[in-house]
Scaffold this motif. Structure first.
Motif, PDB file in Angstrom:
ATOM      1  N   LEU A  96       0.855  -1.193   0.000  1.00 24.33           N
ATOM      2  CA  LEU A  96       0.000   0.000   0.000  1.00 24.33           C
ATOM      3  C   LEU A  96       0.891   1.243   0.000  1.00 24.33           C
ATOM      4  O   LEU A  96       2.036   1.185   0.449  1.00 24.33           O
ATOM      5  CB  LEU A  96      -0.846   0.054   1.275  1.00 24.33           C
ATOM      6  CG  LEU A  96      -1.794  -1.101   1.587  1.00 24.33           C
ATOM      7  CD1 LEU A  96      -2.542  -0.806   2.886  1.00 24.33           C
ATOM      8  CD2 LEU A  96      -2.771  -1.306   0.443  1.00 24.33           C
ATOM      9  N   ASN A 102      -2.532   0.698   8.218  1.00 20.56           N
ATOM     10  CA  ASN A 102      -3.223   0.558   9.514  1.00 20.56           C
ATOM     11  C   ASN A 102      -4.681   0.995   9.540  1.00 20.56           C
ATOM     12  O   ASN A 102      -5.174   1.479  10.549  1.00 20.56           O
ATOM     13  CB  ASN A 102      -2.439   1.314  10.610  1.00 20.56           C
ATOM     14  CG  ASN A 102      -1.258   0.492  11.074  1.00 20.56           C
ATOM     15  OD1 ASN A 102      -1.379  -0.713  11.292  1.00 20.56           O
ATOM     16  ND2 ASN A 102      -0.110   1.125  11.166  1.00 20.56           N
ATOM     17  N   GLY A 106      -5.164  -3.589   3.969  1.00 21.84           N
ATOM     18  CA  GLY A 106      -4.322  -4.726   3.569  1.00 21.84           C
ATOM     19  C   GLY A 106      -5.050  -6.041   3.818  1.00 21.84           C
ATOM     20  O   GLY A 106      -5.087  -6.926   2.946  1.00 21.84           O
ATOM     21  N   THR A 107      -5.653  -6.167   4.986  1.00 20.92           N
ATOM     22  CA  THR A 107      -6.377  -7.395   5.353  1.00 20.92           C
ATOM     23  C   THR A 107      -7.565  -7.612   4.413  1.00 20.92           C
ATOM     24  O   THR A 107      -7.799  -8.730   3.934  1.00 20.92           O
ATOM     25  CB  THR A 107      -6.875  -7.274   6.814  1.00 20.92           C
ATOM     26  OG1 THR A 107      -5.749  -7.014   7.647  1.00 20.92           O
ATOM     27  CG2 THR A 107      -7.568  -8.539   7.270  1.00 20.92           C
ATOM     28  N   ARG A 139       0.725  -9.922  10.375  1.00 22.11           N
ATOM     29  CA  ARG A 139      -0.644  -9.872  10.920  1.00 22.11           C
ATOM     30  C   ARG A 139      -1.699 -10.017   9.817  1.00 22.11           C
ATOM     31  O   ARG A 139      -2.710 -10.686   9.993  1.00 22.11           O
ATOM     32  CB  ARG A 139      -0.873  -8.547  11.661  1.00 22.11           C
ATOM     33  CG  ARG A 139      -0.274  -8.485  13.038  1.00 22.11           C
ATOM     34  CD  ARG A 139      -0.851  -9.528  13.988  1.00 22.11           C
ATOM     35  NE  ARG A 139      -2.286  -9.363  14.203  1.00 22.11           N
ATOM     36  CZ  ARG A 139      -3.142 -10.378  14.297  1.00 22.11           C
ATOM     37  NH1 ARG A 139      -2.715 -11.629  14.190  1.00 22.11           N
ATOM     38  NH2 ARG A 139      -4.430 -10.137  14.483  1.00 22.11           N
ATOM     39  N   LYS A 143      -4.433 -12.923   9.854  1.00 24.19           N
ATOM     40  CA  LYS A 143      -5.871 -12.604   9.891  1.00 24.19           C
ATOM     41  C   LYS A 143      -6.609 -13.223   8.707  1.00 24.19           C
ATOM     42  O   LYS A 143      -7.827 -13.291   8.698  1.00 24.19           O
ATOM     43  CB  LYS A 143      -6.075 -11.079   9.916  1.00 24.19           C
ATOM     44  CG  LYS A 143      -5.737 -10.464  11.282  1.00 24.19           C
ATOM     45  CD  LYS A 143      -6.188  -9.016  11.398  1.00 24.19           C
ATOM     46  CE  LYS A 143      -5.257  -8.088  10.660  1.00 24.19           C
ATOM     47  NZ  LYS A 143      -5.683  -6.672  10.758  1.00 24.19           N
TER      48      LYS A 143
END
Ligand code: COA
Length: 175
Positions: A96, A102, A106-107, A139, A143
């Motif tokens: 990104l 944050n 991304g997730t 992470r 996830k």
């Protein structure tokens, strides 16, 4: 080809996406765990290669742009390198622009890509290699159901220094 999530549109890289492609590769924060900022000619070469039509047996990377569904703002890139025969595996990658870190993008983007790679493309396994210490990337994988399968020692030359990689894997049943 277009994938959608609540907040994002993922679309095949097109010639008009050069400014975004260049911006992502010139963003020093985004490049922290990837490489030095590449020369313009290198960025252009990667861009040209990734514009080619893609299928699961392709040797070049599937590259998708990430845009905010509401405004159309371009925020990053995501993609996969396939190894179809005999592994039916693909290695995912994403980046990104640092101004969008944050916020869960991304997730969300990886979730749509993973669904596409398992359900539409029928890959058996997805992989990711992450430089040790890149916790946000780790992470995002966790996830999305990726599991840590090991650590590859001195596996990547990052700005002149050998670093370890975390090796992650995901099977369709892990999700
Ligand atoms: C990796 C990347 C795509 C993550 O995207 P993102 O939109 O910021 O990620 P999300 O907001 O969906 O999730 C980030 C997670 O990392 C966590 N995180 C952020 N910084 C962290 C840190 N220093 N240590 C531990 N966890 C951290 C966040 O808390 C969040 O986890 P949570 O939801 O459990 O709280 C983004 O950081 C990026 O583009 N980085 C540069 C390129 C890159 O490194 N690509 C990966 C190469 S393998």
């Amino acid at each position: 080809m277009q994938l959608t999530t609540d907040r994002l549109r993922l679309t095949r890289l097109a010639p008009d996406d050069w400014p975004l492609f260049q911006q992502v590769h010139r963003d020093k924060t985004s490049m922290e765990f990837i490489s030095e900022v590449p020369q313009e000619a290198d960025i252009r070469q990667r861009f040209t290669l990734r514009l080619a039509p893609w299928q699961v047996t392709s040797y070049h990377m599937l590259c998708l742009t990430l845009r905010l569904a509401e405004t159309g703002e371009a925020i990053g890139l995501i993609g996969a390198n396939a190894e179809w025969i005999p592994w039916r595996q693909a290695e995912v990658g994403y980046s990104l622009l640092s101004g969008y870190f944050n916020q869960g993008y991304g997730t969300e983007a990886l979730s749509a890509l993973v669904d596409f790679l398992f359900e539409d493309c029928e890959f058996h396994k997805l992989r990711a290699q992450v430089v040790e210490g890149n916790w946000p990337s780790r992470r995002v994988l966790e996830k999305n159901g990726f599991q840590l399968e090991g650590m590859l020692r001195d596996n990547y030359l990052l700005r002149g220094q050998w670093v370890n990689d975390w090796a992650f894997g995901c099977l369709a049943r892990d999700r």
